[in-house]
Write a protein that holds these residues in place. Structure first.
Motif, PDB file in Angstrom:
ATOM      1  N   GLY A 208       0.590  -1.110   0.059  1.00 10.84           N
ATOM      2  CA  GLY A 208       0.201  -0.007  -0.051  1.00 10.84           C
ATOM      3  C   GLY A 208       0.660   1.286  -0.010  1.00 10.84           C
ATOM      4  O   GLY A 208       0.230   2.323  -0.500  1.00 10.84           O
ATOM      5  N   THR A 209       1.914   1.277   0.502  1.00  4.97           N
ATOM      6  CA  THR A 209       2.801   2.317   0.469  1.00  4.97           C
ATOM      7  C   THR A 209       3.315   2.653  -0.821  1.00  4.97           C
ATOM      8  O   THR A 209       3.870   3.898  -1.112  1.00  4.97           O
ATOM      9  CB  THR A 209       4.217   2.219   1.356  1.00  4.97           C
ATOM     10  N   ALA A 210       3.299   1.869  -1.753  1.00  7.29           N
ATOM     11  CA  ALA A 210       3.674   2.171  -3.255  1.00  7.29           C
ATOM     12  C   ALA A 210       2.376   3.109  -3.642  1.00  7.29           C
ATOM     13  O   ALA A 210       2.733   3.964  -4.877  1.00  7.29           O
ATOM     14  CB  ALA A 210       3.599   0.992  -4.081  1.00  7.29           C
ATOM     15  N   PHE A 211       1.378   3.149  -3.012  1.00  7.50           N
ATOM     16  CA  PHE A 211       0.286   4.031  -3.663  1.00  7.50           C
ATOM     17  C   PHE A 211       0.343   5.237  -2.640  1.00  7.50           C
ATOM     18  O   PHE A 211       0.064   6.518  -2.932  1.00  7.50           O
ATOM     19  CB  PHE A 211      -1.105   3.642  -3.394  1.00  7.50           C
ATOM     20  N   PRO A 280      10.750  -0.377  -5.187  1.00 11.49           N
ATOM     21  CA  PRO A 280      10.114  -0.052  -4.174  1.00 11.49           C
ATOM     22  C   PRO A 280      11.031   1.211  -3.422  1.00 11.49           C
ATOM     23  O   PRO A 280      10.327   2.212  -2.747  1.00 11.49           O
ATOM     24  CB  PRO A 280      10.153  -1.115  -2.828  1.00 11.49           C
ATOM     25  N   SER A 281      12.060   1.034  -3.521  1.00 11.57           N
ATOM     26  CA  SER A 281      13.249   2.185  -3.021  1.00 11.57           C
ATOM     27  C   SER A 281      13.109   3.273  -3.829  1.00 11.57           C
ATOM     28  O   SER A 281      13.475   4.323  -3.272  1.00 11.57           O
ATOM     29  CB  SER A 281      14.551   1.646  -2.860  1.00 11.57           C
ATOM     30  N   LEU A 285      14.552   4.646 -10.241  1.00  7.79           N
ATOM     31  CA  LEU A 285      13.768   6.035 -10.936  1.00  7.79           C
ATOM     32  C   LEU A 285      14.647   7.278 -10.754  1.00  7.79           C
ATOM     33  O   LEU A 285      14.478   8.129 -11.561  1.00  7.79           O
ATOM     34  CB  LEU A 285      12.484   5.852 -10.412  1.00  7.79           C
ATOM     35  N   GLN A 286      15.234   7.299  -9.625  1.00  8.01           N
ATOM     36  CA  GLN A 286      15.801   8.674  -9.271  1.00  8.01           C
ATOM     37  C   GLN A 286      17.187   8.826  -9.751  1.00  8.01           C
ATOM     38  O   GLN A 286      17.634   9.955 -10.056  1.00  8.01           O
ATOM     39  CB  GLN A 286      16.083   8.745  -7.555  1.00  8.01           C
TER      40      GLN A 286
END
Length: 474
Positions: A208-211, A280-281, A285-286
């Motif tokens: 849920g933390t991905a949202f 997740p981390s 992407l960064q």
């Protein structure tokens, strides 16, 4: 140039306080534009312009700015656009004419306000093709670094200009093929992305933390992310620039816009959520905000990352930029016919239904903008486009409140939520996103607005040209 309406299928009409057409006062003009576009065509056009795989290019940036919650950013933007789409739905039946918001503002307020709104619409649509071309070039440059970004941009620009000059028939056909290809690639990402997460629980997982992650949520950062991802939504407004080519101009655009926002909103949030589950981390992407998504997709198979990059490049470089060129050409043509822009922009080819002058002008301007945006970067360029889009969308909601709510007294009874409450929510949410664009974008946007005001005063006061923006289709 004369302010008389010619060649757009519109006529000047006076309305009463209720905003209804007084047919006895209407003077019809002969249309030179063939009405061939159906609701389905508009949905395809709008989805191509908004791009079902749009987050591929900016999801890394949105994820970084939102502290790993890009899905929430897309959700907030979708809510704002839904309320704005409802406001469009209120105005389109009354003013089914190419040019949309600037005509609404002109009629419900005055020509000067309407022109400024139209000028801001030009800012959005005129630079959108160049932004899409830059995003496409960046995607390809990651895999073919020996070819300069500007070469890809110019090459794509030549192709879309050639297609645009052939008319909407060719554009719609190309759009349908492109949409099918994009949805297939998106389906591949979902299927293989889910498989990757299931097979690599040590590095990827559904959570849920991905949202939404309350420990990292920051409203200021989130709204800044929303101001960036709003670029993926604002294209639905381009549909109303094609009203004069619609088979059902009073119903089709409003219906198509709501359908598009809902469908693409769901897709944007879903792909954002899956991307964060795969990374997740957020480190991948960064690391590279231009190609971070393609690297994440490549976790499920290097071939998938390449396919996503190439497909997105073709979608943005050919199809979306083509739709953008069509939209801005139609808008400038209409404003030129109304007397608001120079006469050469009103040059029209009856055989192809193409506004030739506006199309070639758009191509020339975007050729210059390509090199400007390479220096500024695609994120800043995207937000400049959003300055024009969000300001006009906010104004649309205000026009509904004033024209249909207060002036026409539509706030009484059952109409209160449609003419006051919904557009008020749309205006507030859109304005909040608007003020989150940042000072650099604000400076550019305000300079553009000032130039428009100066142009309007010189055109109308200095050169004594007339504008006829208060019109309606009969």
């Amino acid at each position: 140039m004369s302010g008389n309406v010619q060649g757009t299928g519109q006529s000047a009409v006076k309305t009463g306080k209720t905003g209804k057409i007084d047919g006895s006062q209407a003077t019809a003009t002969k249309s030179v534009v063939k009405r061939t576009l159906t609701t389905k065509d508009l949905i395809v056009f709008g989805m191509i312009f908004m791009v079902p795989i749009a987050p591929f290019s900016i999801i890394a940036s949105v994820a970084s700015v939102s502290h790993g919650m890009p899905a929430i950013a897309y959700l907030i933007a979708m809510v704002a656009m839904l309320f704005t789409a409802l406001s469009f739905g209120m105005m389109v039946p009354l003013f089914p004419s190419s040019g949309s918001i600037y005509i609404y503002a002109s009629h419900e307020m005055n020509d000067s306000v309407g022109f400024v709104v139209g000028w801001l619409m030009i800012l959005q649509y005129l630079i959108t093709p160049a932004i899409m071309l830059l995003m496409a070039a960046n995607a390809l440059h990651e895999y073919l670094p020996h070819i300069p970004v500007w070469v890809w941009c110019v090459g794509f620009l030549v192709v879309i200009t050639a297609i645009a000059m052939r008319g909407m028939g060719a554009t719609v056909l190309v759009d349908k093929l492109a949409l099918a290809a994009e949805l297939i690639v998106l389906a591949l990402f979902f299927v293989f992305g889910v498989i990757y997460v299931c097979k690599h629980p040590q590095t990827a997982h559904f959570s849920g933390t991905a949202f939404f992650n309350p420990g990292k949520f920051d409203m200021g950062a989130m709204m800044s992310a929303v101001s960036l991802c709003a670029l993926s939504y604002v294209g639905f407004g381009s549909i109303v620039t094609l009203d004069d080519q619609c088979v059902r101009p009073k119903k089709a655009p409003g219906k198509a816009m709501i359908i598009i926002v809902l469908i693409l909103g769901f897709l944007y949030m879903s792909m954002s959520f899956l991307t964060m589950c795969m990374d997740p981390s957020g480190n991948i992407l960064q690391a590279n905000q231009n190609s971070g998504f393609y690297e994440v997709a490549g976790l499920a198979g290097k071939w998938l990352g390449v396919v996503c990059a190439v497909t997105n490049a073709l979608a943005l470089g050919l199809f979306t930029s083509l739709s953008g060129m069509t939209a801005i050409s139609s808008l400038m043509y209409t404003m030129a016919v109304d007397g608001g822009l120079p006469k050469f922009l009103a040059k029209y080819d009856k055989k192809t239904n193409v506004p030739v002058g506006a199309t070639l002008f758009t191509a020339a301007v975007n050729l210059v903008l390509i090199f400007v945006f390479i220096l500024l970067g695609q994120n800043t360029a995207a937000k400049v486009s959003n300055f024009g889009a969000l300001s006009t969308y906010c104004m649309l909601n205000i026009v509904v409140i004033w024209g249909l709510g207060i002036k026409a007294r539509g706030y009484r009874g059952r109409s209160f939520w449609r003419t006051i409450l919904c557009p008020l929510i749309g205006a507030v949410v859109t304005f909040v996103i608007f003020i989150s664009l940042g000072w650099t974008v604000w400076i550019v946007g305000l300079i553009w607005t000032a130039l428009g005001i100066v142009y309007y005063l010189v055109w109308t006061k200095g050169m004594h040209r007339t504008m006829d923006l208060e019109r309606k289709v009969v």
